[in-house]
Enzyme design. Structure first.
Site, PDB file in Angstrom:
ATOM      1  N   HIS A 129      34.523  24.602  11.840  1.00 41.24           N
ATOM      2  CA  HIS A 129      33.866  25.670  12.543  1.00 41.24           C
ATOM      3  C   HIS A 129      32.974  26.542  11.618  1.00 41.24           C
ATOM      4  O   HIS A 129      32.028  27.270  12.049  1.00 41.24           O
ATOM      5  CB  HIS A 129      34.743  26.395  13.310  1.00 41.24           C
ATOM      6  CG  HIS A 129      34.261  27.606  14.243  1.00 41.24           C
ATOM      7  ND1 HIS A 129      33.412  27.406  15.387  1.00 41.24           N
ATOM      8  CD2 HIS A 129      34.394  28.664  14.123  1.00 41.24           C
ATOM      9  CE1 HIS A 129      33.370  28.475  16.044  1.00 41.24           C
ATOM     10  NE2 HIS A 129      33.842  29.473  14.983  1.00 41.24           N
ATOM     11  N   TYR A 142      35.498  39.561  23.815  1.00 42.27           N
ATOM     12  CA  TYR A 142      36.012  38.765  24.635  1.00 42.27           C
ATOM     13  C   TYR A 142      36.412  39.239  26.144  1.00 42.27           C
ATOM     14  O   TYR A 142      36.175  38.445  27.350  1.00 42.27           O
ATOM     15  CB  TYR A 142      37.167  37.976  24.159  1.00 42.27           C
ATOM     16  CG  TYR A 142      36.699  37.184  22.776  1.00 42.27           C
ATOM     17  CD1 TYR A 142      36.431  35.775  22.761  1.00 42.27           C
ATOM     18  CD2 TYR A 142      36.726  37.673  21.609  1.00 42.27           C
ATOM     19  CE1 TYR A 142      36.249  35.232  21.830  1.00 42.27           C
ATOM     20  CE2 TYR A 142      36.658  36.994  20.391  1.00 42.27           C
ATOM     21  CZ  TYR A 142      36.302  35.643  20.488  1.00 42.27           C
ATOM     22  OH  TYR A 142      35.988  35.044  19.515  1.00 42.27           O
ATOM     23  N   ASP A 199      28.766  31.568  15.760  1.00 42.92           N
ATOM     24  CA  ASP A 199      29.854  31.737  16.668  1.00 42.92           C
ATOM     25  C   ASP A 199      29.473  32.794  17.724  1.00 42.92           C
ATOM     26  O   ASP A 199      28.357  32.587  18.247  1.00 42.92           O
ATOM     27  CB  ASP A 199      31.248  32.033  15.810  1.00 42.92           C
ATOM     28  CG  ASP A 199      32.464  32.272  16.598  1.00 42.92           C
ATOM     29  OD1 ASP A 199      33.000  31.377  17.155  1.00 42.92           O
ATOM     30  OD2 ASP A 199      32.698  33.590  16.801  1.00 42.92           O
TER      31      ASP A 199
END
Length: 362
Positions: A336, A281, A169
């Site tokens: 994931h 982010y 990730d």
């Protein structure tokens, strides 16, 4: 006429940039509106439950399990930050450096710490802002340049010049960037469920399905509200990410135990524990796409086919950026959270990749 032709590329670049940022902020507003409705719905059902958050003063016992390794700390001279990591395996063995994603921390590598310590010095790092690693306050402290420099400095501090680098990730994003910027530091690159960064930025603009799956990237651009939404209902969002049918660990995988889940909640329930990770982010759109993007390191890309956040097609496209041996393995019915979901298969694939001779592409 000639002057117009000269100006046209710059005009197109400006228009593309304007369109891109318009998309970012419009979608950011849409995501914020949706989450605000969710908050109002939760308050309507029960205000007391919405703001309930039991005190968690002591970490779960699994975080001090000696079979996982030794808890260590290192302070980086240039940044002054103190990093926490868990290390397994003898000093002096080749280094395997593990970089986690969001919302995770070193513990997401528990299966790999046990598995690879026989032949490697395995180090599972708490990235900047996570867990027991220092968390700078300001948003600009989480730019990609800072995150890349952290890994370079960590390697130097551990006394190594190169490593086997594994990232999942967000850790996968950083691992790609290290391989691009400092190829001499990476013997072999293993990335789990994250495409090459340029593939991600180009694909998301062309495919509405991926735009929807990446909605949290846009929601996280807003100050403080994402942290608040993550914490309500005793971190219900965090629990949902790991355990729900749509986003959680696959039904045929290794399910998180109650204690495992509590470990995640404990770490992210600490004061200010969410701001650092979400600040990653808040910087990403200003840093991508990359000017330099070629990967010259032998690379293994592992992908859970049922990833709720990443379209599997991006994995296939990634190979065009790797100018060396490249292997892609897609695991069906895997989520994931691949290294926690299917640890036995993942570990076997990593062993195979590490032991085989890899030849550079012609």
């Amino acid at each position: 006429m000639a002057k117009l032709r000269d100006c046209l590329p710059r005009l197109m670049l400006t228009l593309r940039s304007l369109l891109f940022w318009s998309l970012v902020y419009c979608y950011c507003g849409l995501c914020a509106s949706i989450h605000l409705l969710k908050l109002l719905w939760s308050l309507g059902k029960g205000p007391a439950q919405t703001f309930r958050r039991p005190a968690r003063e002591n970490p779960p016992a699994c975080l001090s399990d000696p079979s996982l390794g030794t808890h260590c700390y290192v302070r980086i001279k240039d940044s002054g930050l103190r990093f926490h990591y868990v290390a397994a395996g003898e000093r002096g063995k080749p280094l395997m450096l593990l970089l986690h994603g969001f919302p995770e921390f070193w513990y997401s590598w528990r299966y790999q710490l046990r598995e690879f310590k026989s032949e490697y010095r395995v180090v599972a790092l708490d990235l900047r802002g996570y867990g027991e690693t220092d968390a700078p306050i300001h948003r600009e402290n989480y730019k990609l340049d800072c995150l890349i420099t952290d890994i370079k400095d960590i390697l130097d501090s551990l006394g190594y010049s190169k490593c086997v680098l594994i990232g999942h990730d967000w850790g996968g994003m950083i691992a790609w960037l290290i391989a691009i910027c400092y190829p001499e530091m990476v013997m072999k690159l293993i990335v789990i469920n994250f495409p090459h960064p340029n593939v991600f930025t180009e694909y998301i603009l062309r495919h509405p399905a991926q735009l929807f799956k990446s909605s949290h990237y846009y929601f996280f651009q807003i100050p403080w509200f994402p942290e608040f939404m993550f914490s309500i209902n005793d971190f219900k969002v965090l629990k949902h990410l790991f355990t729900s049918h749509s986003t959680g660990i696959g039904r045929k995988g290794c399910q998180l135990t109650t204690e495992d889940l509590e470990a995640y909640i404990y770490v992210f329930s600490q004061p200010g524990a969410l701001s650092g990770p979400i600040n990653y982010y808040r910087n990403i759109f200003s840093c991508l796409p990359l000017k330099h993007h070629t990967v010259s390191t032998p690379t293994l890309l592992l992908w859970g086919e049922n990833d709720a956040f990443m379209e599997v097609e991006m994995a296939e496209v990634t190979k065009i950026h790797v100018k060396n041996y490249f292997r892609l393995t897609i695991l069906s019915e895997a989520s994931h959270w691949l290294q926690q979901d299917q640890p036995d298969i993942v570990n076997k694939l990593i062993w195979t990749f590490l032991k085989e001779e890899t030849r550079k592409k012609d």
